[in-house]
Design an enzyme around this catalytic site. Structure first.
Site, PDB file in Angstrom:
ATOM      1  CG  HIS A 144      -2.291   0.787   0.776  1.00  0.00           C
ATOM      2  ND1 HIS A 144      -2.326   1.366   0.045  1.00  0.00           N
ATOM      3  CD2 HIS A 144      -3.414   0.822   1.547  1.00  0.00           C
ATOM      4  CE1 HIS A 144      -3.872   2.063   0.017  1.00  0.00           C
ATOM      5  NE2 HIS A 144      -4.162   1.330   1.139  1.00  0.00           N
ATOM      6  CG  ASP A 193      -2.880   5.077  -4.149  1.00  0.00           C
ATOM      7  OD1 ASP A 193      -2.265   5.062  -3.039  1.00  0.00           O
ATOM      8  OD2 ASP A 193      -2.601   6.106  -4.969  1.00  0.00           O
TER       9      ASP A 193
END
Length: 502
Positions: A473, A477
């Site tokens: 992450h 995204d």
């Protein structure tokens, strides 16, 4: 008379400490045979013999500090050959005696282990001392962090000495054994094993390993037990820098095999347990997977795919595909193609973090996770985005077979940019795969299972598969991860999209 002096120790290093003598005065020595080990602030230096003969005098004893070019010892050249005494001759030179009887000796060396791999562990010897060997016959197997390496005999003859026993850690280019060419293996098979433990050249094991004198001094000053220090020297010898690391490192950085200490075990339970040392491969798998969890901001997103179109297409063309290309049409080529297609649209899943930079890959080196008897390995299909279905299937079959046979090389498993893991072959219905660092994404395939689905207002049975994308992450995204998985789903549910680049 030959003089043994301190060699050049490196830039700005002017002195060293004599750590260990491997020979005693009166011992016979051969050219290039290791006489002693010197310890500097940074490295350990082995001092070889410059001549063959008898070690006459040791000038610098263990623990002495010596400067560059200082006299360490003297050797009487040829003395051993003029007055041989079988009872005084060290076991380390018995291979030379056999050479005189049967032929010249040939060293068996550790082969090249692969890029950035400097050491291996001797896993298994297939031959015993005294046995006859043929050229290219497998002598032993070495185990590195990634692969197993078989060591063939460089010549025919008799295995006259094993220098690195099972479990010994050896460096690339190190000596493993000695073969005597032309000797007979019938007479020496039983006598050598009994003499092996007494060899003066044999590396000390376990608690018999002598730590560096400077290391012992610092441990005594700091009140540190040797059990608290991980030795980096030969055979686990604790060096000065190892103690300094243990003193300066925070307690959280010390490697531990388990996060929680093992609880008490009853004597009855202990008698029914079996303790087996982890292989280097399993240790590496454990370390890298834990590093991935500790380093990456790992998250997993899920979807499901209707495999009807892929299965119908496969059933329709599998016979023609096999006849033309000589390989079966499997599901992995479809998934590889679908992932390559999706990675072009979402390039951050095919990237990695390097410090404060993001490195985008304008290629797809697809890692295919393969379960082997030794553990999970990930061979890489390079430039998978440029390959046809047939080429991908052939390459996956080749790498899978080599993985199961333990024949993968280090280069086969380096440089992957994305990974596919198929837990479905073992019956997994759903799981969250762990990233293969430094990659930013891994796709988990699962079992195909018929489930009721609503299609056109009707409930029908469809072959469904859950897909899982684990991603970092920090760089990917949520939108990018979901988009990637949707594109894979769309390509598999309508494979024609792959042909039209849609």
């Amino acid at each position: 008379m030959a003089e043994i002096r301190v060699p050049t120790l490196g830039e700005s290093v002017t002195e060293a400490t004599v750590a260990t003598w491997f020979k005693k005065p009166g011992d016979a020595v051969a050219v290039d045979e290791m006489l002693c080990e010197l310890e500097t602030d940074k490295v350990t230096v082995e001092v070889p013999s410059s001549a063959a003969g008898t070690l006459e005098e040791i000038v610098a004893a263990e623990g002495d500090t010596v400067g560059v070019d200082a006299l360490l010892a003297t050797i009487s050249e040829g003395a051993a050959a003029s007055s041989p005494k079988k009872e005084d001759k060290p076991a380390a030179t018995k291979a030379e005696a056999k050479a005189d009887e049967g032929g010249k000796t040939v060293d068996v060396m550790v082969p090249a282990l692969g890029e950035s791999v400097t050491e291996a562990t001797v896993s298994t010897w297939f031959k015993k001392v005294g046995e006859s060997v043929s050229a290219d016959e497998m002598l032993c197997e070495l185990e590195t962090d990634k692969v197993s390496v078989e060591v063939p005999a460089p010549t025919s003859g008799v295995l006259s000495e094993i220098i690195a026993d099972d479990g010994t850690t050896v460096e690339a280019g190190g000596k493993l054994a000695i073969i005597t060419e032309g000797a007979s293996g019938s007479a020496s098979a039983t006598e050598k094993p009994a003499e092996k433990p007494a060899e003066s050249n044999a590396a000390p094991k376990g608690k018999d390993v002598e730590n560096a004198p400077s290391a012992n001094k610092i441990m005594a000053e700091k009140g540190i037990s040797p059990d608290q220090v991980q030795g980096s020297g030969r055979d686990g010898r604790i060096m000065k820098e190892d103690v300094m690391k243990a003193v300066s490192a925070p307690s959280t950085s010390a490697p531990a095999p388990a996060s929680v200490p093992r609880g008490p075990v009853s004597a009855d339970d202990a008698s029914r347990e079996e303790r087996v040392k982890m292989t280097r491969l399993r240790q590496t798998i454990a370390r890298r997977l834990k590093e991935a969890q500790n380093t990456a901001a790992m998250l997993t997103t899920y979807n499901e795919v209707d495999m009807t179109a892929v299965m119908d297409l496969r059933n329709e063309y599998k016979d023609l595909f096999l006849k033309k290309h000589g390989v079966k049409l499997g599901f992995m080529s479809f998934f590889t193609k679908a992932c390559c297609h999706a990675l072009k649209e979402v390039p951050e899943v095919n990237a990695e973090i390097d410090g404060t930079d993001v490195v985008y890959k304008n290629y797809v080196h697809m890692g295919i996770a393969v379960g082997t008897p030794s553990g999970l390995v990930v061979p890489v299909v390079r430039d998978a985005d440029t390959m046809s279905f047939a080429t991908i299937e052939k390459k996956i079959n080749e790498l899978g077979a080599r993985g199961r046979d333990g024949k993968l090389s280090m280069s086969d498993m380096q440089g992957g940019s994305f990974t596919i893991s198929n837990g479905g072959v073992y019956g997994s219905l759903m799981s969250s795969p762990i990233l293969n660092p430094p990659q930013s994404g891994i796709l988990g395939m699962h079992k195909i299972q018929e489930r009721p689905m609503v299609v056109g207002g009707q409930i029908v049975a469809r072959p469904m598969m859950y897909l899982a994308l684990s991603y970092d992450h920090r760089i990917v995204d949520g939108k990018g991860a979901v988009t990637f998985l949707v594109r894979v789903k769309e390509a598999l549910e309508d494979p024609r999209r792959l042909l039209m680049d849609l």
